[in-house]
Design a protein around this motif. Structure first.
Motif, PDB file in Angstrom:
ATOM      1  N   VAL A 179       7.316  -2.916  11.195  1.00  0.00           N
ATOM      2  CA  VAL A 179       7.187  -3.153   9.750  1.00  0.00           C
ATOM      3  C   VAL A 179       8.173  -4.229   9.297  1.00  0.00           C
ATOM      4  O   VAL A 179       7.828  -5.138   8.537  1.00  0.00           O
ATOM      5  N   ILE A 180       9.407  -4.114   9.786  1.00  0.00           N
ATOM      6  CA  ILE A 180      10.450  -5.055   9.370  1.00  0.00           C
ATOM      7  C   ILE A 180      10.126  -6.463   9.879  1.00  0.00           C
ATOM      8  O   ILE A 180      10.296  -7.452   9.158  1.00  0.00           O
TER       9      ILE A 180
ATOM     10  N   TRP B 168       9.477   9.357   7.342  1.00  0.00           N
ATOM     11  CA  TRP B 168       8.517   8.673   8.214  1.00  0.00           C
ATOM     12  C   TRP B 168       7.738   9.697   9.045  1.00  0.00           C
ATOM     13  O   TRP B 168       6.520   9.611   9.185  1.00  0.00           O
TER      14      TRP B 168
ATOM     15  N   HIS C  91       8.383   1.866  15.124  1.00  0.00           N
ATOM     16  CA  HIS C  91       7.510   1.689  13.956  1.00  0.00           C
ATOM     17  C   HIS C  91       8.220   0.840  12.897  1.00  0.00           C
ATOM     18  O   HIS C  91       7.642  -0.100  12.352  1.00  0.00           O
TER      19      HIS C  91
ATOM     20  N   HIS D 253      15.377   8.475   6.165  1.00  0.00           N
ATOM     21  CA  HIS D 253      14.236   7.599   6.463  1.00  0.00           C
ATOM     22  C   HIS D 253      13.342   8.165   7.555  1.00  0.00           C
ATOM     23  O   HIS D 253      12.122   8.221   7.408  1.00  0.00           O
TER      24      HIS D 253
ATOM     25  N   ASP E 136       5.868   3.695   5.438  1.00  0.00           N
ATOM     26  CA  ASP E 136       6.031   3.048   6.742  1.00  0.00           C
ATOM     27  C   ASP E 136       7.468   3.088   7.249  1.00  0.00           C
ATOM     28  O   ASP E 136       7.701   3.317   8.429  1.00  0.00           O
ATOM     29  N   THR E 137       8.427   2.857   6.358  1.00  0.00           N
ATOM     30  CA  THR E 137       9.830   2.856   6.792  1.00  0.00           C
ATOM     31  C   THR E 137      10.536   4.155   6.438  1.00  0.00           C
ATOM     32  O   THR E 137      11.636   4.412   6.922  1.00  0.00           O
TER      33      THR E 137
ATOM     34  N   GLN F 215      16.537  -2.973   7.734  1.00  0.00           N
ATOM     35  CA  GLN F 215      16.456  -1.616   7.196  1.00  0.00           C
ATOM     36  C   GLN F 215      17.718  -0.885   7.599  1.00  0.00           C
ATOM     37  O   GLN F 215      18.093  -0.872   8.776  1.00  0.00           O
ATOM     38  N   LYS F 216      18.383  -0.271   6.619  1.00  0.00           N
ATOM     39  CA  LYS F 216      19.563   0.525   6.927  1.00  0.00           C
ATOM     40  C   LYS F 216      19.556   1.747   6.029  1.00  0.00           C
ATOM     41  O   LYS F 216      18.883   1.767   5.005  1.00  0.00           O
TER      42      LYS F 216
ATOM     43  N   GLU G  34      11.718   4.682   3.595  1.00  0.00           N
ATOM     44  CA  GLU G  34      12.699   4.377   2.537  1.00  0.00           C
ATOM     45  C   GLU G  34      12.186   4.894   1.195  1.00  0.00           C
ATOM     46  O   GLU G  34      10.991   5.101   1.014  1.00  0.00           O
TER      47      GLU G  34
ATOM     48  N   ARG H 167       7.473  -7.980   7.722  1.00  0.00           N
ATOM     49  CA  ARG H 167       8.031  -8.417   6.432  1.00  0.00           C
ATOM     50  C   ARG H 167       8.825  -9.711   6.590  1.00  0.00           C
ATOM     51  O   ARG H 167       8.774 -10.597   5.737  1.00  0.00           O
TER      52      ARG H 167
END
Lengths: 284, 806
Positions: A271-272, B796, A267, B792, B668-669, A184-185, B671, A275
């Motif tokens: 999640v990452i 969140w 968090h 993000h 959740d993220t 994630q970025k 995004e 995935r």
């Protein structure tokens, strides 16, 4: 954005480079792609009297797959990693990770050696190398020695590499199982808010081996041995993945920064990782 | 004998005039890297300047020791405030009626403030010398929170204003208070609010951000001591204003100053103001007698050069139970940083923020804006918007959403119910503007239909159900906006900058062979003036756009004008262009009549020629007329074919638009994914549809950046937290959403060709559309307001606080 004066050296053999560094002492630094070092110099956050550029050393370039061992020369660019079909099939996680580093212009110049040797916790390849249980090859005045990626990182910008050593290559055994690098970025060119490298092997429907490493969630990459162990022998069910995530949480130590507070990063890391486990499992 | 005349349509097309998607003539050089920017200018003997800047947000300067720097080989001089003081140039006037330090005079007031100016033989030596200047600072208490600015014990920032209870915009009630600006009817508004069926109240924050043009600010100053002329090439959005200001503060006669804006790599309001680098370069060139170049780097630009926004807008909006808006109340706390360097017309300290009643027929309204000083960089420029219009549009478009929530109404329906109707134009708003034209309902209906609004709402409802059933972790948000801009400043009767009326100008010379050059008081920074102004002229004077050179930016050749910002080029200079063209045509008519041996009134205009009424086969083309103007002695008519027009617009123009954003949000993220972005713009008459589309894409991308991640953030010590592009969000092609553009055409009734301006609409309109989409995604979970940027972690956090993480 103009660096302080420095001398520039461009040796054409590893031996010459090692000698230069030995002769010049503390005031010398090796430069590979320069994408970490040059900005620091331009912002005058580091003062280096001698830059020893490795790009003329042909011996540091290239990808070799010999039997079950992959060896990648330190000066191999991210672009070359992405373009190698053989590497893409032997260890697709490297291609997947490299494609998430910065942008094409940076990847034309940025190298795997610079990425792993610099010790920047934001770099993506160190976690991938830990996940692969890679070996780093270091050359110094006393010859070559090797250090495992999992033992290499001590703190941000502090590694097991001595000041007079050059990282010449990384090597690892061709991994077995499904691989994934999920990151994630905030934007192109950004370091990870959270990223996970995962390899999962299955046997008879159960997980037979697992390796998990996290990027930019501590001052070093974090290989999460217990998280991988939590999956081995399991059917990779929801509770098993919960256990892996809990084990990962126990060993990361994210800090508040512009990407967000630590609680958010924890968090996101969970999640990452979920995935990445799902993706690796689907590829196993 | 004339040849066979091609049909009207063919001749019209050949002109590439109004309405043609003509390719940009500028792009041949830009796409080949052959533009000529300030940093491309290299003059013999040229020196380089570089700044020593403050690491502290608030500190007293105890001493500056430049001896080591001066001893470095190649260093020519190190200027400090003490060196500028005898010239009275250590302070300079700002565009907002305040004064600003050129170099720190006794103290520094924000991180990155200019403290000393090093002049050296090249930029490398200058940078090394900057490191050698030793400044001894004594840190002072830092003020970063604008709501603490007026506390009784708040630190005194501006010691130079001690005892001054009157500022440029009226009384000051506290040492950190700059102005209070009130508009509308306070008593009547409060009365309506007190007895209203429904009142929605909210604090809406439009965060501090930065225009961040790709090319930073810079200049080359060259004082020619032989002829006494000062030439300055610079990144100036208003070259003539810079010349006048430079003359007034330096004492150099205005005819001895030549300001040249070469190619400019984006401005977005960042290049309107006058910066210390310009003053220091000019002084350094006068002192050394050789040219001096100064170009700031990215960090300097972000830290010190003209931020935008930073408005805390407290609103109350009232309505009847069935959703008829009855009143609007607004109080703004405006964080101006250390100096009030807002770029606004003089009489408007909060710009045109009083357009904040938006597209709605609101019978009564009241607005008060309080400007305060803090230990942050000065600025408050109009970042791709007319003065404070983006803030106003964001405010009202958020308040509408908040009201819709309170009423339990659909926000699209609430808007439609309250739009100013077509038959109400010209419309007088409660806060004092006269909207020229609009047809909001038509645009709105078209937009809702284009995106299948009903269908989207159904899909959103289904997604919500799936989310609640645990089938997905992504929500859908539908962001609606109907914005009304106010651009084209402006009528000289109420718009000036430092006393200079905000008219603009165009001068046209037709060459004997029938081609032309037009010069304007504006300056393109990427808008494509060389393309579009030629198109206006082509339609007015019947000379192909390809045969017309448009030149701007050199004060020795261009007619006086106030420059390019606030979407004013088309409304003001575009109007001047059309009017100058009409003067050309009037003279051409007399020449044609003479040549055709008929009375002036017996010829009529026909695309690219004058023809004898009733005998179209007898005509003179503009090409023939141009030649005659230079080679025939025509009784009663001067030779030549030239005209100049200075246009003072009778009113502003009011472009509007309907934007709809559909966004998917990962709870959740944090995004997001912009699934759809529909932008309908009504900018009146459309000069070049392709350029309009490009402007919409660019402006919406800036709006996307602002809404979803871009900010200038400070910590408690006043340190800038994101002064590099690593943290400051500039979208690349990768992040940029796909846009669908659309339009309606409601010409401006007072503009010669009915055009309204479009460059800034997409920034103004897209920010609320993106932000409203984020808010809308969480509306059913009880969210009414959260602040931008929606990066993000903030999304969140919203999800977290609403209990969506279990």
């Amino acid at each position: 954005m103009i660096p302080a004066p420095f001398d520039y050296h461009r040796p054409d053999t590893v031996e010459a480079a090692v000698k230069l560094i030995a002769d010049l002492g503390d005031s010398a630094r090796v430069i590979a792609g320069g994408h970490s070092l040059i900005p620091l110099m331009k912002m005058r956050m580091t003062d280096i009297a001698h830059l020893v550029d490795l790009q003329k050393i042909g011996a540091l370039k290239g990808i070799a797959i010999d039997g079950g061992t992959v060896t990648i020369g330190a000066m191999t660019t991210q672009h070359e990693l992405i373009g190698s079909a053989a590497l893409g099939s032997a260890a697709p996680i490297i291609r997947e990770a490299a494609l998430q580093i910065a942008d094409p212009q940076v990847r034309y110049v940025g190298t795997i050696g610079g990425n792993v040797a610099n010790g920047d916790p934001g770099n993506d390849m160190p976690g991938v190398m830990q996940c692969l249980d890679a070996t780093y090859h270091l050359r110094g005045p006393d010859g070559e020695r090797t250090v495992k990626a999992r033992d290499f990182y001590e703190a941000a910008y502090f590694t097991a590499r001595a000041d007079d050593e050059i990282l010449t290559a990384v090597s690892f055994e061709v991994p077995v199982g499904g691989q994934a690098y999920v990151k994630q970025k905030r934007k192109t060119g950004d370091y990870a808010t959270a990223a996970a490298a995962v390899i999962i092997a299955k046997s008879g429907g159960n997980c037979s081996a697992a390796s998990i490493a996290m990027t930019n969630l501590s001052d070093t990459p974090v290989w999460c041995e217990a998280a991988g162990d939590a999956l081995v022998g399991s059917s990779l069910g929801a509770a098993d993945i919960d256990n892996a995530v809990d084990a990962m949480q126990a060993v990361i130590n994210p800090q508040d920064d512009n990407k967000g507070p630590a609680a958010f990063k924890r968090h996101a890391a969970a999640v990452i990782l979920r995935r990445a486990i799902e993706r690796a499992t689907s590829r196993a | 004998m004339n040849e066979m005349t091609p049909p009207k349509t063919e001749r019209t097309a050949a002109l590439k005039g109004l309405g043609t998607a003509r390719k940009r003539v500028e792009d041949a050089r830009f796409t080949q890297g052959k533009g000529n920017y300030v940093d491309d200018i290299k003059l013999p003997g040229m020196l380089f300047g570089d700044f020593v800047r403050s690491p502290y947000a608030h500190a007293r300067i105890k001493s500056i020791d430049a001896e080591k720097a001066k001893a470095l080989p190649g260093v020519i001089a190190v200027l400090t405030a003490a060196d500028l003081a005898p010239l009275k140039l250590h302070w300079m006037p700002t565009l907002a009626g305040d004064v600003q330090m050129v170099l720190a005079d006794g103290k520094v007031l924000f991180q990155g403030q200019e403290v000393a100016f090093v002049v050296a033989e090249n930029r490398y030596i200058a940078a090394d010398a900057v490191e050698l200047v030793e400044v001894d600072y004594e840190e002072l208490p830092v003020l970063v929170d604008p709501f603490k600015a007026e506390a009784p014990d708040a630190p005194v920032l501006r010691e130079d204003l001690a005892g001054k209870s009157e500022g440029a915009h009226g009384p000051r009630r506290h040492h950190n208070h700059i102005f209070t600006w009130e508009q509308g009817d306070r008593d009547a508004t409060e009365k309506v609010l007190a007895s209203a069926d429904v009142v929605a109240e909210e604090m809406v924050y439009y965060h501090r951000t930065h225009p961040c043009p790709l090319e930073t600010c810079g200049c080359v100053a060259s004082m020619d001591k032989v002829n006494g002329k000062l030439t300055v090439w610079g990144t100036f959005q208003a070259p003539h204003a810079v010349r006048t200001v430079a003359s007034l503060i330096s004492g150099i006669a205005e005819h001895n100053i030549r300001i040249i804006s070469p190619d400019i790599g984006g401005g977005f309001g960042n290049k309107v103001g006058v910066y210390p680098g310009y003053i220091c370069s000019i002084v350094a060139s006068i002192v050394t007698g050789v040219p001096v170049k100064w170009v700031e780097d990215r960090m300097e630009n972000l830290m010190a050069t003209a931020f935008a926004r930073d408005y805390w807008m407290k609103g109350r909006i009232s309505a009847t139970k069935d959703g008829r808006i009855t009143g609007l109340w607004c109080h703004v706390t405006a964080d101006h940083g250390a100096f009030d360097a807002c770029a606004d017309p003089t009489k408007f300290p909060a710009g045109f923020f009083n357009i904040c009643t938006g597209s709605y027929d609101i019978p009564v309204a009241y607005l008060a804006v309080d400007g305060v000083y803090t230990n942050k960089a000065p600025g408050g420029v109009a970042y791709r918007c007319s003065f404070r219009v983006t803030e106003a549009a964001y405010f009202i478009e958020r308040m509408i959403e908040v009201l819709a929530i309170k009423l339990g109404m659909d926000a699209a329906e609430l808007r439609a119910k309250n739009f100013i109707r077509k038959d109400q134009f010209p419309y007088h708003s409660a806060l004092g503007w006269e909207y020229d034209s609009g047809d909001y309902h038509t645009a709105w209906d078209k937009a809702l239909k284009a995106v299948d609004y009903e269908g989207l709402r159904k899909e959103q409802a289904q997604r919500l159900e799936d989310f609640k059933a645990g089938k997905t972790r992504r929500l859908i948000g539908i962001g609606l906006t109907h914005f009304t801009e106010i651009v084209g400043a402006g009528p000289v009767k109420n718009c000036d900058i430092l006393g200079l009326g905000m008219f603009d100008s165009c001068e046209i010379r037709i060459h004997p062979t029938g081609s032309a050059i037009a010069r304007l008081g504006t300056i393109s920074q990427g808008q494509g003036h060389a393309t579009t102004f030629a198109q206006i002229l082509a339609s007015e004077i019947g000379i192909p756009a390809d045969d017309i050179t448009v030149e701007e930016g050199d004060t020795d050749t261009a007619p006086y004008g106030l420059g390019t910002y606030g979407s004013r080029s088309t409304p003001v200079a575009g109007a001047a262009t059309a009017m100058a063209g009409r003067k050309i045509r009037a003279k051409a008519q007399m020449i044609a009549a003479y040549l055709l041996e008929v009375h002036d009134d017996d010829v009529e205009w026909d695309v690219d020629r004058f023809a004898v009424k009733g005998a179209p086969e007898r005509f003179k083309t503009m090409k023939e007329i141009a030649f005659a103007a230079y080679n025939q002695a025509i009784p009663g008519i001067e030779p030549g074919l030239e005209a100049v027009s200075y246009y003072d617009p009778p009113n502003m123009t009011y472009p509007f638009g309907a934007y709809i954003c559909v966004m998917e949000i990962d709870v959740d993220t944090g995004e997001h994914e912009v699934r759809q972005f529909y932008a309908l713009d009504d900018c009146g008459t459309r000069i070049n549809p392709m350029i309009i589309e490009g402007q919409v894409h660019g402006g919406a991308t800036e709006g996307y950046a602002i809404a979803m991640g871009q900010e200038m953030a400070y910590d408690d010590m006043g340190n800038v937290k994101n002064a590099t592009l690593m943290d400051f969000f500039l979208p690349t092609a990768w992040e940029t959403p796909h846009y669908t553009t659309d339009f309606t055409v409601t010409p401006s009734p007072h503009h010669p060709i009915g055009a309204k301006g479009v460059g800034e609409s997409p920034n103004v309109g897209s920010v609320p559309a993106f932000s409203n989409a984020v808010h809308d995604a969480f509306r059913s979970f009880g969210l009414t307001q959260t602040h931008m940027p929606h990066d993000h972690w903030r999304i969140w956090r919203t999800a977290h606080e609403l209990g969506l993480h279990g």
